[in-house]
Design a protein around this motif. Structure first.
Motif, PDB file in Angstrom:
ATOM      1  N   SER A   1      14.077 -21.412  47.743  1.00 33.20           N
ATOM      2  CA  SER A   1      12.907 -21.168  46.909  1.00 33.20           C
ATOM      3  C   SER A   1      12.119 -19.954  47.365  1.00 33.20           C
ATOM      4  O   SER A   1      11.380 -19.349  46.595  1.00 33.20           O
ATOM      5  CB  SER A   1      11.993 -22.404  46.915  1.00 33.20           C
ATOM      6  OG  SER A   1      11.505 -22.669  48.210  1.00 33.20           O
ATOM      7  N   VAL A   2      12.278 -19.576  48.684  1.00 33.34           N
ATOM      8  CA  VAL A   2      11.602 -18.377  49.155  1.00 33.34           C
ATOM      9  C   VAL A   2      12.155 -17.154  48.441  1.00 33.34           C
ATOM     10  O   VAL A   2      11.433 -16.281  47.976  1.00 33.34           O
ATOM     11  CB  VAL A   2      11.766 -18.237  50.692  1.00 33.34           C
ATOM     12  CG1 VAL A   2      11.153 -16.929  51.169  1.00 33.34           C
ATOM     13  CG2 VAL A   2      11.125 -19.422  51.391  1.00 33.34           C
ATOM     14  N   GLY A   3      13.484 -17.062  48.332  1.00 30.27           N
ATOM     15  CA  GLY A   3      14.090 -15.961  47.603  1.00 30.27           C
ATOM     16  C   GLY A   3      13.679 -15.959  46.149  1.00 30.27           C
ATOM     17  O   GLY A   3      13.469 -14.902  45.543  1.00 30.27           O
ATOM     18  N   GLU A   4      13.532 -17.140  45.547  1.00 26.48           N
ATOM     19  CA  GLU A   4      13.102 -17.212  44.159  1.00 26.48           C
ATOM     20  C   GLU A   4      11.687 -16.658  44.005  1.00 26.48           C
ATOM     21  O   GLU A   4      11.395 -15.907  43.067  1.00 26.48           O
ATOM     22  CB  GLU A   4      13.156 -18.656  43.654  1.00 26.48           C
ATOM     23  CG  GLU A   4      12.748 -18.793  42.194  1.00 26.48           C
ATOM     24  CD  GLU A   4      12.761 -20.245  41.707  1.00 26.48           C
ATOM     25  OE1 GLU A   4      13.038 -21.129  42.539  1.00 26.48           O
ATOM     26  OE2 GLU A   4      12.490 -20.465  40.520  1.00 26.48           O
ATOM     27  N   ALA A   5      10.804 -16.994  44.949  1.00 25.49           N
ATOM     28  CA  ALA A   5       9.435 -16.490  44.878  1.00 25.49           C
ATOM     29  C   ALA A   5       9.404 -14.974  44.956  1.00 25.49           C
ATOM     30  O   ALA A   5       8.662 -14.311  44.214  1.00 25.49           O
ATOM     31  CB  ALA A   5       8.594 -17.098  46.017  1.00 25.49           C
ATOM     32  N   GLU A   6      10.230 -14.385  45.839  1.00 31.16           N
ATOM     33  CA  GLU A   6      10.262 -12.928  45.952  1.00 31.16           C
ATOM     34  C   GLU A   6      10.742 -12.281  44.655  1.00 31.16           C
ATOM     35  O   GLU A   6      10.215 -11.248  44.223  1.00 31.16           O
ATOM     36  CB  GLU A   6      11.167 -12.524  47.115  1.00 31.16           C
ATOM     37  CG  GLU A   6      10.617 -12.925  48.477  1.00 31.16           C
ATOM     38  CD  GLU A   6      11.596 -12.657  49.590  1.00 31.16           C
ATOM     39  OE1 GLU A   6      11.189 -12.769  50.743  1.00 31.16           O
ATOM     40  OE2 GLU A   6      12.766 -12.352  49.289  1.00 31.16           O
ATOM     41  N   ARG A   7      11.732 -12.887  44.031  1.00 35.25           N
ATOM     42  CA  ARG A   7      12.233 -12.321  42.775  1.00 35.25           C
ATOM     43  C   ARG A   7      11.202 -12.441  41.656  1.00 35.25           C
ATOM     44  O   ARG A   7      11.061 -11.543  40.815  1.00 35.25           O
ATOM     45  CB  ARG A   7      13.541 -13.009  42.393  1.00 35.25           C
ATOM     46  CG  ARG A   7      14.724 -12.575  43.252  1.00 35.25           C
ATOM     47  CD  ARG A   7      16.007 -13.187  42.770  1.00 35.25           C
ATOM     48  NE  ARG A   7      16.078 -14.615  43.041  1.00 35.25           N
ATOM     49  CZ  ARG A   7      16.520 -15.133  44.172  1.00 35.25           C
ATOM     50  NH1 ARG A   7      16.936 -14.326  45.126  1.00 35.25           N
ATOM     51  NH2 ARG A   7      16.565 -16.439  44.377  1.00 35.25           N
ATOM     52  N   LEU A   8      10.473 -13.555  41.614  1.00 32.14           N
ATOM     53  CA  LEU A   8       9.442 -13.707  40.588  1.00 32.14           C
ATOM     54  C   LEU A   8       8.325 -12.684  40.775  1.00 32.14           C
ATOM     55  O   LEU A   8       7.823 -12.103  39.800  1.00 32.14           O
ATOM     56  CB  LEU A   8       8.872 -15.130  40.639  1.00 32.14           C
ATOM     57  CG  LEU A   8       9.838 -16.259  40.236  1.00 32.14           C
ATOM     58  CD1 LEU A   8       9.200 -17.614  40.482  1.00 32.14           C
ATOM     59  CD2 LEU A   8      10.261 -16.125  38.777  1.00 32.14           C
ATOM     60  N   LEU A   9       7.945 -12.444  42.033  1.00 33.10           N
ATOM     61  CA  LEU A   9       6.913 -11.442  42.282  1.00 33.10           C
ATOM     62  C   LEU A   9       7.387 -10.045  41.886  1.00 33.10           C
ATOM     63  O   LEU A   9       6.603  -9.220  41.413  1.00 33.10           O
ATOM     64  CB  LEU A   9       6.513 -11.462  43.760  1.00 33.10           C
ATOM     65  CG  LEU A   9       5.776 -12.737  44.224  1.00 33.10           C
ATOM     66  CD1 LEU A   9       5.540 -12.687  45.725  1.00 33.10           C
ATOM     67  CD2 LEU A   9       4.466 -12.906  43.488  1.00 33.10           C
ATOM     68  N   ALA A  10       8.696  -9.776  42.090  1.00 35.42           N
ATOM     69  CA  ALA A  10       9.233  -8.486  41.665  1.00 35.42           C
ATOM     70  C   ALA A  10       9.147  -8.331  40.152  1.00 35.42           C
ATOM     71  O   ALA A  10       8.863  -7.233  39.641  1.00 35.42           O
ATOM     72  CB  ALA A  10      10.681  -8.342  42.128  1.00 35.42           C
ATOM     73  N   GLU A  11       9.356  -9.433  39.426  1.00 33.97           N
ATOM     74  CA  GLU A  11       9.212  -9.373  37.969  1.00 33.97           C
ATOM     75  C   GLU A  11       7.763  -9.048  37.583  1.00 33.97           C
ATOM     76  O   GLU A  11       7.521  -8.305  36.632  1.00 33.97           O
ATOM     77  CB  GLU A  11       9.617 -10.700  37.332  1.00 33.97           C
ATOM     78  CG  GLU A  11      11.112 -10.854  37.109  1.00 33.97           C
ATOM     79  CD  GLU A  11      11.404 -11.988  36.142  1.00 33.97           C
ATOM     80  OE1 GLU A  11      11.897 -13.024  36.605  1.00 33.97           O
ATOM     81  OE2 GLU A  11      11.108 -11.809  34.952  1.00 33.97           O
ATOM     82  N   LEU A  12       6.817  -9.631  38.294  1.00 38.28           N
ATOM     83  CA  LEU A  12       5.417  -9.348  37.990  1.00 38.28           C
ATOM     84  C   LEU A  12       5.080  -7.878  38.210  1.00 38.28           C
ATOM     85  O   LEU A  12       4.231  -7.314  37.507  1.00 38.28           O
ATOM     86  CB  LEU A  12       4.498 -10.218  38.854  1.00 38.28           C
ATOM     87  CG  LEU A  12       4.486 -11.723  38.555  1.00 38.28           C
ATOM     88  CD1 LEU A  12       3.543 -12.438  39.501  1.00 38.28           C
ATOM     89  CD2 LEU A  12       4.077 -11.985  37.102  1.00 38.28           C
TER      90      LEU A  12
END
Length: 785
Positions: A453-464
């Motif tokens: 889920s840490v990697g998922e959070a980083e990818r979501l922030l990159a989308e933002l």
């Protein structure tokens, strides 16, 4: 103090060049004094030192295996190979050496002062001139202190990290080198691991004031859990709650931290939210220190009856001729908490000590040092060396030494690499886990490094961060971050629920395993493959070669392509040397490391190239191929990555690309003579219909494993067109320039038909356009060291 020592691969490179092209060795020895070699320097050196020699040797040297990275404007030798060449000149032709140094300094007067200083420091390190080394580093430290511009200080920090790592000055024993090393580590974060010999200590105030103001310090909590199976501890680094004790780090995440169990030397680790570090044996007290010297102590309650043993019962058996190496290994194991008793091995009857028992009656764990001498001894004895009645294993320190047949402890082999470096690494960590498991009588289990889920959070922030992300998607991202724990400072905290009764870690996600198994099934339809790839991006794609390695650099899964004759285009026979090619096209998450490292701001990556502003991929999933990059960007990326990996990577020539796609026999498609529906991401419905599938977008790399080439390379048909190095009209021309001469694309793409996905299909493209159906992959012909 020493200049970088040559590796085994670099020694072999020099030996092969001396054997195959001896005419270039004298010129290479002269040019080894330069940190980089420009065409004019090459020409002037040949004319000055070897007047009347053939100009062809310039070409042969420029493209020789001695070269680690190459562009149209310069080449750089492998550091160890350059040292090997120059050391011979210094030791045996001192007057010639002095003449060479004076000549190279005169020819590089136009260089930037920092580049000239780095070159001078390498030469001083070779000669052991500590006064000149100290003076040079102190001068750079003074310039850093006097520099008022923050970007310039960061540039000087990068210089320090590069120069000191090359000459080995971190362990030299003088203060200036240690201070510059630590300043670089704090300024650049985890991208600059601390070298051996750097103990935790504070930066003095006058230097701490010069640290970049843009640093955003992070905080991490740490939990220690005990694993009864291995009698080891696993440290879990997690985001702290409001009331939790936490480590105040001087840099953003990932950050560098020194970890040492009680009574052990410890070492430096790169940590982030979700990192796990295994320590063996277990300890009740663990010391933690930041790179600025701030110290913390973690006190651990071990389960009843599980007191630290303090020593593993290990006997290291060795032949007399290996005694020195055995002592070095025993000392290194001692710094890792294992007390080792050395025992010379019998070479004749009655020699050596007994290993059959101890006064305590406990079984002995016998490690036999496996070396070339041990291999020779076993051959002489015809495999009849005695085995003690103990648990035994072979400890192999040189992977080149062939293992024996069954017996002589060969049932268990522990390979230890990198231990002489004195630094924690993935290889030494793997060995220590194997050793702990062997001592416990079990097979070691891998420890996952990150919470998916840490990697998922980083990818979501990159989308933002992407200005093209629409508001409805931003709403969905915000809600998802609330579910998994929003890591942004000032937004909230992330809660971790820990099962205190169980020390076992979850294995690789059952979901990920099931998804990968679906991809292996040839009956899985392309729409489902698209979904699987995106889901893997969401939960953390575990496949090697898709993401990043432990250093945060692109992890390339190299595939060896044998050299020799192959069929090119319409039946023409050509020959290529062996090379390595990436299993997958470069992914979004891999290319982003170049962007995040300031690759678009660094002039040196863009010599003779047009430099645009970065543009995101149309589809941002981390495991999809990086698109919307032109040829110039792809070449700049390869230059940057070559510098990080310290060996040359580049775009493939179209000959190399076609050999990888068509095999030696010149296949029409990577899998055979005919297109088969569902083996590639293309438009099967266009023109001569080949099937029902058209996904209208890229897919994650490698989701068509049954479309592999003879060597196992994926996505060579479909998904994205791939840039090749050479020009279209003049394939022999591979040098970068800004003339807009058309370059070559190979492989077809998602909106094109089967005819364009053939291995022999050539397509012309100007180097400047950026499209959502074009990407690239990497090759390397340099030895990977």
């Amino acid at each position: 103090m020493s200049w970088q020592q040559p590796t085994r691969a670099e020694i072999d490179v020099v030996a092969n060049v001396r054997r195959r092209t001896p005419e270039i060795v004298p010129l290479a020895r002269v040019l080894a004094a330069a940190t980089r070699i420009e065409p004019l320097l090459l020409r002037n050196a040949r004319c000055h030192f070897f007047p009347g020699s053939a100009s062809e040797i310039e070409y042969f040297l420029w493209f020789s295996p001695l070269v680690a990275s190459r562009s149209s404007s310069e080449v750089v030798f492998h550091a160890g190979a350059a040292r090997l060449l120059l050391h011979r000149l210094w030791r045996h032709e001192r007057e010639r050496f002095d003449e060479v140094v004076e000549f190279v300094r005169a020819q590089t007067r136009h260089w930037h002062p920092e580049d000239r200083l780095e070159q001078d420091l390498r030469l001083a390190a070779l000669q052991g001139d500590r006064d000149e080394l100290r003076s040079g580093v102190e001068d750079m430290l003074k310039r850093l202190y006097e520099e008022s511009d923050e970007p310039a200080r960061i540039r000087l920090a990068r210089w320090g990290a590069r120069a000191l790592a090359t000459i080995g000055a971190a362990g030299a024993g003088f203060d200036a080198a240690r201070l510059l090393t630590r300043f670089a580590a704090v300024s650049l974060g985890s991208t600059t691991p601390l070298p051996a010999g750097c103990a935790p200590e504070r930066l003095p105030g006058w230097l701490a004031e010069r640290l970049p103001a843009s640093l955003r310090p992070a905080r991490l909590s740490v939990e220690a859990r005990y694993d009864p199976a291995t009698r080891a501890q696993v440290l879990h680094f997690v985001a702290p709650g409001e009331q939790d004790d936490a480590i105040d780090l001087p840099t953003p995440l990932p950050a560098t931290l020194h970890i040492a169990a009680d009574g052990q030397q410890g070492g430096w680790y790169v940590v982030r939210n979700g990192t796990r570090v295994q320590l063996a044996p277990a300890s009740r007290r663990i010391a933690l220190a930041t790179i600025t010297g701030q110290r913390y102590e973690l006190l651990v309650d071990l389960p009843p009856g599980e007191e630290p043993s303090g020593a593993a019962r290990i006997v290291l058996s060795h032949l007399p001729e290996d005694a020195e190496q055995a002592r070095a290994v025993a000392r290194w194991l001692g710094t890792r908490g294992h007390l080792v008793r050395l025992q010379p091995e019998a070479t004749t009857a009655g020699e050596g000590e007994s290993t059959s028992g101890e006064s305590s009656g406990q079984p002995i764990h016998l490690l036999r040092l496996w070396s070339s001498a041990a291999r020779h001894r076993l051959q002489e004895s015809r495999g009849e060396l005695p085995l003690a009645d103990t648990r035994s294993a072979l400890l192999r320190v040189d992977p080149a030494v062939e293992l024996p047949q069954a017996g002589y402890g060969a049932g268990t082999v522990l390979d230890v690499r990198g231990w002489r470096d004195g630094q924690p690494s993935e290889e030494t960590g793997d060995f220590l886990r194997q050793l702990a498991a062997w001592l416990a009588g079990e097979t070691p289990q891998p420890v996952d490094e990150r919470d998916p889920s840490v990697g998922e959070a980083e990818r979501l922030l990159a989308e933002l961060e992407n200005p093209r992300t629409p508001p409805p998607r931003r709403l969905a991202i915000g809600d998802r971050l609330a579910e998994i724990g929003d890591p942004r400072r000032g937004v909230g905290v992330r809660e971790f629920v820990v099962d205190e009764e169980s020390a076992a870690e979850p294995p690789l996600s059952d979901e990920a395993s099931a998804l990968l198994a679906e991809l292996e099934n040839p009956q899985t339809p392309p729409p489902r493959r698209l979904e699987i790839g995106d889901r893997l991006a969401g939960i953390g794609d575990p496949r090697r070669g898709v993401g990043l390695d432990a250093r945060g650099l692109p992890e390339i899964d190299w595939v060896d392509v044998p050299g020799g004759e192959f069929v090119y285009q319409q039946g023409e026979k050509r020959t290529l040397p062996a090379f390595r090619i990436a299993r997958y096209p470069l992914t979004n998450v891999q290319y982003q490391t170049f962007v995040d490292a300031g690759g678009y701001r660094e002039e040196r990556w863009w010599r003779d190239l047009r430099r645009p502003k970065p543009e995101p991929s149309r589809w941002p999933q981390g495991n999809r191929p990086r698109t919307n990059v032109d040829w110039y960007e792809a070449v700049a990326f390869t230059r940057w990555l070559s510098a990080q990996l310290r060996y040359e990577v580049r775009l493939p020539t179209e000959e190399e690309w076609e050999r990888a796609a068509g095999g030696p026999e010149g296949r029409e498609y990577p899998w055979g003579a005919e297109y088969e529906s569902g083996r590639a991401n293309i438009d099967e419905t266009w023109g001569e219909k080949k099937g029902p599938w058209y996904l209208e977008q890229t897919t994650a790399v490698g989701v068509y494993p049954h479309g592999a080439s003879p060597e196992g390379v994926l996505d060579l048909s479909g998904n994205v067109w791939e840039w090749c190095l050479n020009q279209y009209d003049q394939p022999e021309r591979i040098q970068p320039d800004t003339s807009d001469q058309s370059r070559v694309l190979r492989g077809g793409s998602w909106p094109f038909n089967a005819a364009n996905a053939r291995a022999a299909q050539r397509v012309r493209s100007h180097p400047g356009p950026r499209n959502d159906f074009v990407g690239f992959r990497l090759v390397s012909s340099a030895p990977i060291v």
